[in-house]
Design a protein around this motif. Structure first.
Motif, mmCIF file in Angstrom:
data_model
loop_
_atom_site.group_PDB
_atom_site.id
_atom_site.type_symbol
_atom_site.label_atom_id
_atom_site.label_comp_id
_atom_site.label_asym_id
_atom_site.label_seq_id
_atom_site.Cartn_x
_atom_site.Cartn_y
_atom_site.Cartn_z
ATOM 1 N N MET A 12 -0.334 2.214 5.037
ATOM 2 C CA MET A 12 0.029 3.454 4.365
ATOM 3 C C MET A 12 0.823 4.368 5.287
ATOM 4 N N ILE A 13 0.469 4.396 6.550
ATOM 5 C CA ILE A 13 1.212 5.211 7.506
ATOM 6 C C ILE A 13 2.668 4.767 7.575
ATOM 7 N N SER A 14 2.886 3.465 7.456
ATOM 8 C CA SER A 14 4.236 2.920 7.637
ATOM 9 C C SER A 14 5.084 2.950 6.367
ATOM 10 N N SER A 15 4.554 3.508 5.277
ATOM 11 C CA SER A 15 5.279 3.474 3.998
ATOM 12 C C SER A 15 6.232 4.660 3.855
ATOM 13 N N SER A 16 7.088 4.865 4.860
ATOM 14 C CA SER A 16 7.981 6.026 4.860
ATOM 15 C C SER A 16 9.048 5.947 3.778
ATOM 16 N N ALA A 17 9.452 4.743 3.414
ATOM 17 C CA ALA A 17 10.509 4.612 2.404
ATOM 18 C C ALA A 17 10.077 5.193 1.072
ATOM 19 N N THR A 18 8.808 4.953 0.681
ATOM 20 C CA THR A 18 8.371 5.493 -0.598
ATOM 21 C C THR A 18 8.047 6.980 -0.493
ATOM 22 N N PHE A 36 -3.421 5.660 16.154
ATOM 23 C CA PHE A 36 -4.135 4.953 15.088
ATOM 24 C C PHE A 36 -3.200 4.014 14.339
ATOM 25 N N ALA A 37 -1.966 4.444 14.118
ATOM 26 C CA ALA A 37 -0.997 3.587 13.431
ATOM 27 C C ALA A 37 -0.777 2.291 14.191
ATOM 28 N N LEU A 38 -0.807 2.354 15.521
ATOM 29 C CA LEU A 38 -0.572 1.172 16.344
ATOM 30 C C LEU A 38 -1.811 0.310 16.499
ATOM 31 N N THR A 39 -2.982 0.932 16.640
ATOM 32 C CA THR A 39 -4.188 0.186 17.014
ATOM 33 C C THR A 39 -5.187 -0.011 15.881
ATOM 34 N N TYR A 46 0.844 -1.205 0.000
ATOM 35 C CA TYR A 46 0.000 0.000 0.000
ATOM 36 C C TYR A 46 0.878 1.253 0.000
ATOM 37 N N SER A 47 1.849 1.309 -0.853
ATOM 38 C CA SER A 47 2.819 2.392 -0.834
ATOM 39 C C SER A 47 2.405 3.548 -1.740
ATOM 40 N N ARG A 103 -6.545 -1.818 8.242
ATOM 41 C CA ARG A 103 -5.222 -2.384 8.024
ATOM 42 C C ARG A 103 -4.532 -1.721 6.840
ATOM 43 N N ALA A 104 -5.295 -1.434 5.791
ATOM 44 C CA ALA A 104 -4.729 -0.742 4.632
ATOM 45 C C ALA A 104 -4.203 0.629 5.030
#
Length: 290
Positions: free
Chosen positions: A200-206, A152-155, A73-74, A195-196
């Motif tokens: 997306m929150i965790s897609s820091s590399a892109t 929200f990113a965690l839960t 989901y990047s 979950r999607a």
């Protein structure tokens, strides 16, 4: 929110992307932020269509009526999805990307210049967030926003996202706020949707890739930023920094007074007044198409 009249789909590898079209003319593709649906453009899309454009509002992968269960989901994925929508519509098109989709719009413009005639980024995450310890201490809105986004990113709790939205709309809430929020909450509670957004929150590399590709953008660019956006310690400085990374004379920014992270829903007429003159300047103007 599901089975909206007029929903169309484009199949891409891994699933399908939902969108709805209004109006006729040169295409403009509207893409929302994470944990949101294309309904966020329910006020802006008609204003752009009335000016002579064919406006396609898109649901991000995993959101709205788009399918769930994607492998990734990047920002790069979303850029590819938007490019496929443009191909189906018949491009080139203007991409309007809000929040998460700002970085995706940058990548699409840099990697598919034949498909993207201009980009508009609304309160965009186009660079990795610049954390400010000073602002975190002194700016209560920024501090609360950062904490709610982190929670929200965690839960993935819908209740937490609703609290964030209440903060992110500091100005004039839409007249249909209660019914719209209830529909969004119901959509987010469907399997796979929060979950999607978390992915997306965790897609820091892109997001770093999006920032790097600002220098490769060759089309006009406009950043529209809410002056009270709690996601950034200094919204105007963020807008100026994005424009500063573009090639010379390609970009500019406009500030929307009193608006937060969602000015297109809080003050749609003000956003339209910023966007429509920008669209009219380029080859994407209805008057300049055969």
């Amino acid at each position: 929110m599901n089975n909206q009249p007029g929903t169309e789909f484009v199949d891409v590898e891994g699933g399908r992307i939902a969108y709805g079209v209004v109006g006729d003319g040169p295409p403009v593709v509207l893409s929302p932020g994470m944990a949101d649906t294309r309904g966020t453009y329910r006020f802006l899309a008609p204003l752009i269509a009335e000016a002579g454009y064919r406006v396609a509002s898109v649901d991000l992968r995993g959101h709205g009526e788009s399918s769930t269960g994607w492998g990734s989901y990047s920002h790069v994925d979303t850029a590819g999805d938007l490019s496929e929508v443009i191909r189906k519509l018949g491009g080139p098109a203007v991409i309007v990307g809000q929040s998460f989709s700002g970085g995706a719009a940058t990548i699409a413009a840099a990697t598919n210049p034949d498909l993207v005639s201009a980009i508009v980024e609304i309160d965009p995450f186009t660079r990795p967030p610049k954390y400010s310890a000073t602002a975190f201490v002194r700016n209560s809105r920024y501090r609360r926003g950062a904490l709610l986004l982190g929670e929200f990113a965690l839960t993935g709790r819908v209740k937490t996202w609703s609290k964030y939205l209440d903060l992110a709309y500091p100005g004039r809430k839409p007249a249909d706020w209660d019914s719209w929020l209830a529909a969004l909450q119901a959509n987010l509670r469907e399997p796979g949707r929060t979950r999607a957004a978390q992915k997306m929150i965790s897609s820091s590399a892109t997001l770093k890739q999006a920032a790097a590709q600002l220098t490769d953008v060759r089309c006009p660019a406009l950043v529209v930023m809410g002056r009270r956006d709690s996601d950034f310690p200094d919204p105007e400085a963020e807008a100026a920094a994005i424009i500063g990374l573009l090639p010379a004379d390609l970009g500019r920014y406009e500030m929307i007074d009193n608006a937060g992270h969602y000015p297109h829903a809080e003050y749609p007429r003000d956003v339209a007044d910023a966007v429509l003159p920008f669209l009219a300047e380029g080859n994407h103007s209805p008057a300049r198409r055969p």
